[in-house]
Scaffold this motif. Sequence first.
Motif, short mmCIF file in Angstrom:
data_model
loop_
_atom_site.label_atom_id
_atom_site.label_comp_id
_atom_site.label_asym_id
_atom_site.label_seq_id
_atom_site.Cartn_x
_atom_site.Cartn_y
_atom_site.Cartn_z
N LYS A 1 0.69 -1.08 -0.07
CA LYS A 1 -0.04 0.20 0.04
C LYS A 1 0.87 1.21 0.06
N LYS A 2 1.88 1.11 0.86
CA LYS A 2 2.87 2.44 0.64
C LYS A 2 3.59 2.53 -0.89
N ALA A 3 3.55 1.56 -1.40
CA ALA A 3 4.27 1.38 -2.78
C ALA A 3 3.21 2.22 -3.68
N HIS A 4 1.87 1.64 -3.58
CA HIS A 4 0.88 2.49 -4.16
C HIS A 4 0.66 3.95 -4.09
N GLU A 5 0.90 4.26 -2.81
CA GLU A 5 0.71 5.67 -2.36
C GLU A 5 2.01 6.27 -3.17
N ALA A 6 3.02 5.69 -3.39
CA ALA A 6 4.17 6.36 -4.12
C ALA A 6 3.98 6.27 -5.54
N GLY A 7 2.82 6.10 -5.96
CA GLY A 7 2.71 6.13 -7.54
C GLY A 7 3.05 4.90 -8.27
N ILE A 8 3.52 3.75 -7.61
CA ILE A 8 3.83 2.54 -8.09
C ILE A 8 2.73 1.63 -8.73
N LYS A 9 2.54 1.49 -9.85
CA LYS A 9 1.55 0.66 -10.27
C LYS A 9 1.93 -0.88 -10.71
N ASN A 10 3.06 -1.16 -10.91
CA ASN A 10 3.62 -2.38 -10.95
C ASN A 10 4.92 -2.80 -10.62
N ILE A 11 5.34 -4.10 -10.40
CA ILE A 11 6.58 -4.49 -9.94
C ILE A 11 7.22 -5.64 -10.95
N GLU A 12 8.34 -5.41 -11.26
CA GLU A 12 9.26 -6.31 -12.35
C GLU A 12 10.58 -6.50 -11.56
N MET A 13 11.46 -6.90 -12.64
CA MET A 13 12.80 -6.99 -11.89
C MET A 13 14.02 -6.67 -13.03
N GLU A 14 13.54 -5.68 -13.91
CA GLU A 14 14.74 -5.31 -14.71
C GLU A 14 14.56 -3.68 -15.00
N SER A 15 13.58 -2.96 -14.60
CA SER A 15 13.48 -1.57 -15.24
C SER A 15 14.45 -0.70 -14.85
N THR A 16 14.92 -0.66 -13.51
CA THR A 16 15.83 0.30 -13.19
C THR A 16 17.22 0.19 -13.99
#
Lengths: 294, 294
Positions: free
Chosen positions: B221-236
């Motif tokens: 939920k904290k991630a969601h509040e930070a505008g995070i819509k999805n989680i993966e493993m390569e983007s950064t």
Amino acid sequence: MITGVQKQYVNNPHLDNMEEDILYHFNLGTKTHNLPAMFGDIKFVCVGGSANRMRSFAQFIHQQLELPGNADDIRDICEGTDRYSMYKAGPHGMGVPSISIMLHELIKLLYHAHCSDVMVFRIGTSGGIGLPPGTVVITDKAVDSFFRPQFEQVVLGKVITRSTELDKGMAEELLQCSTKLPNCPTVIGNTMCTHDFYEGQGRLDGALCSFSTEEKLEYLKKAHEAGIKNIEMESTVFAAMCRICNLKAAVICVTLLNRLEGDQISTPHDVLVEYQQRPQYLVAHFIKKHLTLL
Amino acid sequence: MITGVQKQYVNNPHLDNMEEDILYHFNLGTKTHNLPAMFGDIKFVCVGGSANRMRSFAQFIHQQLELPGNADDIRDICEGTDRYSMYKAGPHGMGVPSISIMLHELIKLLYHAHCSDVMVFRIGTSGGIGLPPGTVVITDKAVDSFFRPQFEQVVLGKVITRSTELDKGMAEELLQCSTKLPNCPTVIGNTMCTHDFYEGQGRLDGALCSFSTEEKLEYLKKAHEAGIKNIEMESTVFAAMCRICNLKAAVICVTLLNRLEGDQISTPHDVLVEYQQRPQYLVAHFIKKHLTLL
């Protein structure tokens, strides 16, 4: 019915409450597959990075152990997915995240299949430091880029540090086995695990490089002084997860080049193939010995 | 003869002094292959994690662009190695280290092949936060496990921090394209990149888990509040490397599940396959538009 013997391998109270467990990246599940029947007999698990290399290892060990059936026919148990292959021996891709997904699902597989007394081997390739190419390194301690024998895992935004100690007895026994093999120069030493092949290992030949040849050599020499014999990309999480899950484990990697002399892997293909077979022969010898075939 | 246009893609003074450059994990080299002839025409590079998915994408885009020859015959340019496949579109394995090796060699390939005006797309799968499964997320900012828009790279034992900003114009144009497609719900949002699929993404179903359902949900939920819509493993690392190498880049991942509702991917296989096609359709539409085929 799960007994205490099997439960030792996982460390997760939530698994008991799950009606079904889908091992997504293996394309296996507790409802769709009879995991105890398929995998309950596992005593040795061998993992490596490349699918082709693991296929040839599966065929080699099939032949070495004089198993029934045709070695060429070994079917890939995870053939419904292309992420991993498994012949009761599977590749794990490259890098800590890729092998960690595989280890989570492998360890759950051993748990669901009610396995016991399992030993796990990572057989792979690496860059050597101060060793002739083709030397096999059995890992004493797996260390990070700062030469620390630990693995940092981020859990819910907090950093957790885990020990990367491997099984000393297995390492010593593997070294002993190597003396029985021709053409298998072997040492025990520390292995550095990095998260990048180029900048992370001090290579001058990546798309990005911000350091000089002298700075590179200074770093590699410091690593050498810290007892580091080779560099690869999976050993810390492999050691940490096996340790916390009570699995005896060893890391056996051949060096493809001496990083004090260069960065590029320009050795002819057939020589590299022969090098890559050395850890396979060593582990096969160990397994045969334990099955009292020798 | 390398011109300033091509040189922009690499950031390594040592490359000029190398007599030969072997792209080891691609099984390509500057002496053994005519890279400008093979790859000089590249304008769009699409990468994704899974070899099968990238093969079907290569066939799909071949057909969409009405290219000559049989789409089923697309030959894998890296077929001498099994680590990556490349159909002028390649898979990168799972996790930051695996994609970073691929990106180093891809960027050097673009440089050696004298390419210019290249755009790079990562098309993949992800876990969604608060979105219906099947939603396509175009990444605004790629953030780490601490919700920071940065990537940490260890170089010679020191931590270097790099920005993970992506091309805003490409993201907006991709969103615009999505409105032209049926059945392709799409949003722009932040994407969290983790180094582990289980503990690292707050899953309760790994071999290891030391937190409660409540703690997991609090983090997500904290991630969601930070505008995070999805989680993966390569983007950064993808965003950071493309940015530092002056490559326009976008990350387009479909969500396979809503992580606020569960951890396991239990959706039927055919539904998952349809979801995975959505980023492919979107990127194909974008490329066709740029080639003024629309």
